[in-house]
Design an enzyme around this catalytic site. Structure first.
Site, mmCIF file in Angstrom:
data_model
loop_
_atom_site.group_PDB
_atom_site.id
_atom_site.type_symbol
_atom_site.label_atom_id
_atom_site.label_comp_id
_atom_site.label_asym_id
_atom_site.label_seq_id
_atom_site.Cartn_x
_atom_site.Cartn_y
_atom_site.Cartn_z
ATOM 1 N N LEU A 51 -10.468 5.319 13.049
ATOM 2 C CA LEU A 51 -11.906 5.176 12.824
ATOM 3 C C LEU A 51 -12.224 3.689 12.760
ATOM 4 C CD1 LEU A 51 -13.216 7.688 10.093
ATOM 5 C CD2 LEU A 51 -13.935 7.529 12.479
ATOM 6 N N ASP A 52 -13.233 3.250 13.511
ATOM 7 C CA ASP A 52 -13.639 1.847 13.472
ATOM 8 C C ASP A 52 -14.068 1.457 12.058
ATOM 9 O OD1 ASP A 52 -13.234 1.651 16.201
ATOM 10 O OD2 ASP A 52 -15.314 2.162 16.680
ATOM 11 N N PRO A 53 -13.938 0.182 11.693
ATOM 12 C CA PRO A 53 -14.381 -0.253 10.360
ATOM 13 C C PRO A 53 -15.836 0.107 10.055
ATOM 14 C CG PRO A 53 -13.056 -1.959 11.373
ATOM 15 C CD PRO A 53 -13.263 -0.904 12.421
#
Length: 310
Positions: free
Chosen positions: A48-50
């Site tokens: 999951l992207d930040p």
């Protein structure tokens, strides 16, 4: 001859379904969970992207052997697209690369969705983990290079427009298969609608086979650090784990006895008998006394182990 080095940490196994907060990287999250649980090893199933929040399944110990089965599962995301700007990263982090004063109508957006449902061709974002000539695309993008990333097939099972709160934004929900980039959907929507667009909000609510209600907020885990007694603290953490075998619920299941479990643990096949016994399966899993013993293949009346669990 020196003795093999003993692994650091506890030999604990299971899945922790983390509700990852925004501005917290997936690798950072895995490190935090591994430290909290004092686990020997850990890994996650699907980055999951930040800037994204939501479900990040984290495998501890032997559960890391089941990560590929979760990676292949369906996923559900809720996401917000902001119209009028395309960005280098296709989300809020990247610099603006194109702008437009045009805004799509709700009718235009709804008319577009069937084209993006089913098996489609998608070009991953420039800032992605795709390898180009042995290098990650995001590394090349950070160096200022623009690379040609080939399109690939992804599957969209369901795509719904949830709301258009104003002319600049639209909220969606998508159920998709492995390898789908939601950021690329936002980019492609904007281009096709002639207005440009990027992701301004993203949350993952489901990764098969784990339900949304199994998620544990990071704040709840951090709060357990206040328990002074180490054994009590670890017991409270362990109670949040999901059994390793839950990751394999899509596979055929064999229930075996203790003698058969011993044979599998030694790497030997076992006979598969009975009227309801599977005849041939490329993959199945076996449990004894409710514990996962092995993942293997069924054929010619035998279950042959491929991965054995301690």
């Amino acid at each position: 001859m020196s003795k093999p080095r003993k692994p650091k940490g506890r030999p604990i196994s299971g899945w922790l379904i983390l509700d990852k907060p925004v501005d917290f990287g997936s690798t950072e999250a895995v490190s935090k969970i591994k430290w909290l649980f004092k686990a020997q090893k850990a890994g996650h199933a699907g980055t999951l992207d930040p800037l994204a929040s939501g479900m990040l399944p984290i495998a501890l110990g032997d559960a890391t052997k089941t990560v590929p089965y979760v990676m292949d599962g369906r996923k559900i995301y809720e996401f917000t697209v902001t119209w009028g700007e395309e960005r280098a990263s296709d989300d809020l982090e990247g610099e603006i690369t194109a702008t437009s004063d045009t805004r799509p109508s709700e009718e235009d957006i709804r008319a577009l969705l069937p084209k993006y449902t089913g098996v489609i061709q998608q070009v991953p974002p420039q800032f992605s983990a795709i390898k180009i000539s042995g290098e990650r695309a995001y590394d090349l993008a950070r160096e200022g290079e623009t690379v040609e990333i080939p399109s690939r097939e992804v599957e969209i099972f369901r795509l719904t427009l949830l709301a258009c709160p104003d002319a600049d934004t639209a909220h969606f929900e998508v159920e998709c298969g492995k390898g789908t980039y939601v950021r690329a959907l936002a980019r492609d929507f904007g281009r096709e609608l002639g207005c440009y667009g990027h992701i301004s909000g993203l949350r993952r609510s489901f990764v098969a086979p784990f339900a949304e209600e199994t998620m544990v907020p990071l704040a709840d885990l951090v709060a357990l650090e206040e328990i002074e007694d180490a054994d009590e603290r670890l017991a409270a953490l362990d109670a949040l784990l999901i059994d390793t075998a839950e990751a394999l619920s899509s596979l055929p299941h064999l229930v075996i006895n203790d003698d058969q479990a011993h044979r599998l643990k030694m790497g030997n096949p076992i006979l598969v008998r009975g009227r309801d016994a599977p005849i041939a399966e490329t993959e199945a899993y076996a449990t004894a006394r409710g514990k996962l013993i092995a993942i293997g293949e069924i054929g010619q009346g035998e279950f042959r182990p491929k991965r054995v669990f301690v």
